[in-house]
Each structure stands twice: as C-alpha cells, then as structure tokens.
Design a protein around this motif. Structure first.
Motif, short mmCIF file in Angstrom:
data_model
loop_
_atom_site.label_atom_id
_atom_site.label_comp_id
_atom_site.label_asym_id
_atom_site.label_seq_id
_atom_site.Cartn_x
_atom_site.Cartn_y
_atom_site.Cartn_z
N UNK A 263 0.81 -1.22 0.00
CA UNK A 263 0.00 0.00 0.00
C UNK A 263 0.85 1.27 0.00
N UNK A 264 2.17 1.11 0.00
CA UNK A 264 3.05 2.27 -0.01
C UNK A 264 3.20 2.97 1.32
N UNK A 265 2.76 2.31 2.41
CA UNK A 265 2.84 2.93 3.74
C UNK A 265 4.14 2.60 4.47
N UNK A 266 4.85 1.59 3.98
CA UNK A 266 6.13 1.22 4.57
C UNK A 266 7.15 1.14 3.45
N UNK A 267 8.18 1.98 3.55
CA UNK A 267 9.21 2.02 2.51
C UNK A 267 10.55 1.60 3.11
N UNK A 268 11.16 0.61 2.49
CA UNK A 268 12.47 0.14 2.91
C UNK A 268 13.49 0.65 1.90
N UNK A 269 14.40 1.50 2.35
CA UNK A 269 15.28 2.18 1.41
C UNK A 269 16.77 1.90 1.62
N UNK A 270 17.17 1.59 2.85
CA UNK A 270 18.60 1.39 3.12
C UNK A 270 19.04 -0.01 2.71
N UNK A 271 20.20 -0.10 2.07
CA UNK A 271 20.74 -1.38 1.63
C UNK A 271 21.20 -2.21 2.83
N UNK A 272 20.85 -3.49 2.81
CA UNK A 272 21.33 -4.44 3.82
C UNK A 272 21.98 -5.59 3.05
N UNK A 273 23.26 -5.51 2.87
CA UNK A 273 23.97 -6.48 2.02
C UNK A 273 24.30 -7.75 2.80
N UNK A 274 23.34 -8.66 2.83
CA UNK A 274 23.52 -9.91 3.55
C UNK A 274 22.89 -11.07 2.78
N UNK A 275 23.51 -12.23 2.89
CA UNK A 275 22.92 -13.47 2.37
C UNK A 275 22.26 -14.18 3.53
N UNK A 276 20.97 -14.45 3.40
CA UNK A 276 20.19 -14.96 4.52
C UNK A 276 19.41 -16.21 4.11
N UNK A 277 18.97 -16.95 5.11
CA UNK A 277 18.03 -18.05 4.90
C UNK A 277 16.91 -17.89 5.91
N UNK A 278 15.81 -18.59 5.70
CA UNK A 278 14.65 -18.44 6.57
C UNK A 278 14.22 -19.79 7.14
N UNK A 279 14.06 -19.82 8.46
CA UNK A 279 13.55 -21.01 9.16
C UNK A 279 12.06 -20.82 9.41
N UNK A 280 11.23 -21.72 8.86
CA UNK A 280 9.79 -21.65 9.04
C UNK A 280 9.39 -22.13 10.44
N UNK A 281 8.86 -21.25 11.30
CA UNK A 281 8.37 -21.70 12.61
C UNK A 281 7.18 -22.64 12.43
N UNK A 282 7.09 -23.66 13.26
CA UNK A 282 6.04 -24.68 13.09
C UNK A 282 4.64 -24.09 13.12
N UNK A 283 4.38 -23.17 14.07
CA UNK A 283 3.01 -22.67 14.23
C UNK A 283 2.68 -21.53 13.29
N UNK A 284 3.66 -20.99 12.59
CA UNK A 284 3.38 -20.02 11.54
C UNK A 284 3.30 -20.72 10.19
N UNK A 285 4.22 -21.65 9.96
CA UNK A 285 4.27 -22.36 8.69
C UNK A 285 3.31 -23.53 8.62
N UNK A 286 3.75 -24.67 9.14
CA UNK A 286 3.00 -25.91 8.96
C UNK A 286 1.58 -25.83 9.56
N UNK A 287 1.44 -25.28 10.75
CA UNK A 287 0.12 -25.25 11.40
C UNK A 287 -0.80 -24.16 10.85
N UNK A 288 -0.23 -23.04 10.39
CA UNK A 288 -1.05 -21.92 9.91
C UNK A 288 -0.91 -21.66 8.42
N UNK A 289 0.01 -22.38 7.77
CA UNK A 289 0.22 -22.30 6.32
C UNK A 289 0.60 -20.90 5.85
#
Length: 393
Positions: A263-289
């Motif tokens: 909606x254009x209400x949150x703008x992310x402008x500063x560079x964050x030069x990182x290589x990342x991975x994401x761990x799916x929490x059980x109750x956010x991912x598998x249980x809540x999809x």
C-alpha cells in the motif's frame, strides 16, 4: 478425524477409537524431530504407549515423559495424511496429555507444574511480575489501547517478547517499524498470556480461563484488528479461541507488513547487504500455512539475498522448543531440545549464508542458544526478520 466435541465427550473412549485406526506403518517416525533410532519413540512410539496404557490402565511416569517429549510440530500429521490414514497425531498426543493431567493426575511434567501456576497467577510462564510486562516499551512512546483510547491495530506482544531480552528486540523493532508507518497502534497495559502453551501441556481449563480473559480485554478496548509477532498466539487467536478470530482480524506481522509495503505505507530504502536463509516456525508455517509472506517480506529488503536451507516450508524442521518443551528437562533417554536445535543450526551452516532469519521469539531464543552452544557465533547470526527490516528503514 475426530472433532473437538467428540474428543471432549469421553477422552478415554475417543483416544482408544483414534489409536485403533493406526496402521502401524511407522512412516510418522521418519519425519519426527524427537525420534532417534528407536521405534519406541516419536509419534508411533508415543501413540502405542498411550494405547497400551489405556488397555492395561497403567499410567506411569515413563509414559508421561514419552507423551510430553513431543514438540507438537505437526510433521507427523502431514506424513500420515500423505501415506496412511490421516490421523490427527498431534491432536491425539495433546488430548492424551489432557487425559493424563485431568483424569489420571500424572501430567504435566514436574518442571511444568510451576509454569502453569505462573500463567494462572501472574499471566506469564516465568512468573515475572505483571507490572514488568511493558517495561520493554519505556521511552518508546507507545500508546496503551483501552476503551478511552481506541487504536486501529493492537500489537499483541506475547510473553517471550515481553520478558525475554532476546524477544524484547523483536518487540522494540516491530514497534519502531509500525511507528514509522504512522499506523495508529497500541499495546495492552494488562496483557496476559495467550494460553497457547497451557493447552499444549494439556491444561485446557487454564487455556479457557486465559482465552476468556484476553477476549474480555479485546472487547473492552473495542479491538477489531490484532497483529502479533508470536506464531503461537497467532495460531491460538485464529484457530482455537472461542470465536476462532471471527470477532476480529488476526495477522502475524509478516502478513501485515507486506500489506503496508504493497500500500506504499512502509518504505524500505537502506541497503542491507547480507545473504540470509529463513527457518519456518512450526506454528506459523505448517500449522497456519503462512509460507510466502515471510519470504516476500525478506525479499523486499534492498540488498538481501535469500537462499533456502534443507527442510523448509511444510517440511521445515522444528527448533525443539514447542509443545511446552521450553520449560522442562527430559530424561537422558529422550532426545534433548538442544540436540534438535543444534541439528537445525548445522543445516543452516551448510548453506554458507551468514544470517538465519525466523519470525518467532521461541525459535529466535532457541536457535541463538544453539549457535552459542556450538560456538558458531563467528559463522552464523540468528535474527528475527524485524531486525533486518529495522536496518533498512
């Protein structure tokens, strides 16, 4: 699958009927985070132990320990659905805990007795004073939602992000992000535990008490939109509370922040030069999809490169602290939570990425502890997604 009403009618009878349906294929054990090489552990071992305990009317401390070893991550449910009878194994184990606690007075685990009392008396599992719950917000100019101070969005902080130093980083960063958008949000001055972990431990009466207390506060403050950074509270609000979220909109912050960006209400402008991975929490991912929103949010941060680690999305491995395991010590014969979380860290290290992101205070605390126990602080950092977003504001 037996519904909630059927289970409540007669716990012993409904447990027996559900367990008889098991085809004994053992496939559930192949994905369980707590199982080792012994078939007597994991969901198959637990379900068989419950079944024979019911047949022989023997409910020992060893049976209790096995039943409470489950993290309630839900991987066994998906496996049973794919290859067998689609038994609700996690629900069966939770109902067995309720049966042991309420009808046989064998549960919960000894360490959890005081935890449940703390939830009832002080509104948090650690027993910290209720007046300290909002100390993390001092100096941040965050409003308290009430009947005299209506807010558009209630930020439900949760116990871990209110009291734990690691979790408080999430609360502070998310509040900073929300303030940046100009959203009219607030927190509850008298927030109490969502009750999620009480239910996981089998104390359904306490869960009902806490859910009613929270619903009353939501109603008094005219709350119709809740955002939380705690997947456990998110799951309970949206799927287990009396009206299952029908009376108000419930979102995890990854869902809400994506909407604000779109909606254009949150703008992310500063560079964050990182290589990342994401761990799916059980109750956010598998249980809540909720799988896509966290990844979309991460990829919206300028400069960030997202790579995937082993076992993600619905196949994500548990951090080891769900199902009430955060507050108990298991016998040495059962796999420890530390061993489970350290295994996840090794999977993360294999990617070569420098940051392991998650969106759950439990996972954040546990995986950070695992990095320290493995002495890998120089190789891997564990952060909540909010920390990276705050860097990009």
């Amino acid at each position: 699958m037996m519904n909630e009403e059927q289970f409540e009618e007669d716990l012993e009878k409904s447990l027996n009927e559900a367990l008889i349906s098991c085809e004994k294929c053992h496939f559930c054990n192949t994905v369980c985070p707590v199982v080792d090489t012994r078939v007597t552990q994991g969901p198959f071992g637990i379900s068989r132990a419950i079944y024979y305990g019911l047949q022989w009317n023997e409910f020992t401390a060893s049976l209790r320990d096995l039943v409470y070893s489950c993290t309630t991550c839900g991987k066994c449910d998906l496996m049973c659905k794919k290859v067998s009878r689609a038994l609700p194994l996690t629900e069966i184990i939770e109902k067995a805990r309720e049966f042991l606690l309420v009808e046989k007075m064998v549960g919960p685990m000894p360490d959890q007795v005081g935890v449940l009392k703390n939830m009832h008396v002080r509104g948090n599992p650690w027993g910290n004073p209720p007046h300290e719950r909002t100390q993390w917000a001092e100096g941040l100019d965050i409003a308290f939602a009430s009947k005299d101070n209506k807010v558009d969005v209630l930020y439900f902080v949760g116990c871990a992000s209110s009291y734990d130093a690691q979790g408080q980083k999430i609360a502070k960063n998310l509040s900073r992000i929300l303030k940046q958008t100009g959203i009219n949000f607030g927190i509850l001055e008298n927030e109490t535990c969502s009750g999620h972990e009480a239910r996981r431990m089998g104390e359904t009466g306490l869960f009902a008490y806490l859910s009613e207390a929270n619903m009353k506060m939501f109603e008094e403050a005219s709350i119709n939109h809740i955002v939380t950074g705690d997947p456990h509270s998110f799951y309970s609000f949206s799927q287990e509370y009396p009206d299952k979220g029908n009376g108000f909109k419930v979102q995890h912050y990854t869902q809400f922040l994506n909407e604000l960006i779109d909606d254009g209400k949150l703008e992310l402008s500063s560079q964050v030069s990182k290589t990342v991975m994401y761990h799916d929490p059980c109750y956010l991912g598998r249980h809540s999809e909720v799988f896509e929103e966290p990844r979309k949010l991460i990829q919206s941060i300028p400069g960030v490169t997202l790579v995937e680690m082993e076992n993600v999305r619905e196949d994500s491995d548990c951090c080891g602290m769900g199902g009430g395991r955060m507050w108990m010590e298991l016998p040495s014969s059962l796999l420890s939570s530390q061993a489970i979380s350290e295994r996840r860290i090794y999977q993360a290290l294999d990617t070569g990425a420098e940051v392991l992101l998650t969106a759950c205070p439990f996972c954040n605390i546990t995986l950070n502890d695992a990095v320290k126990s493995l002495e890998k602080e120089g190789s891997l950092a564990v952060m909540d997604i909010t920390e990276l977003i705050a860097m990009s504001l």
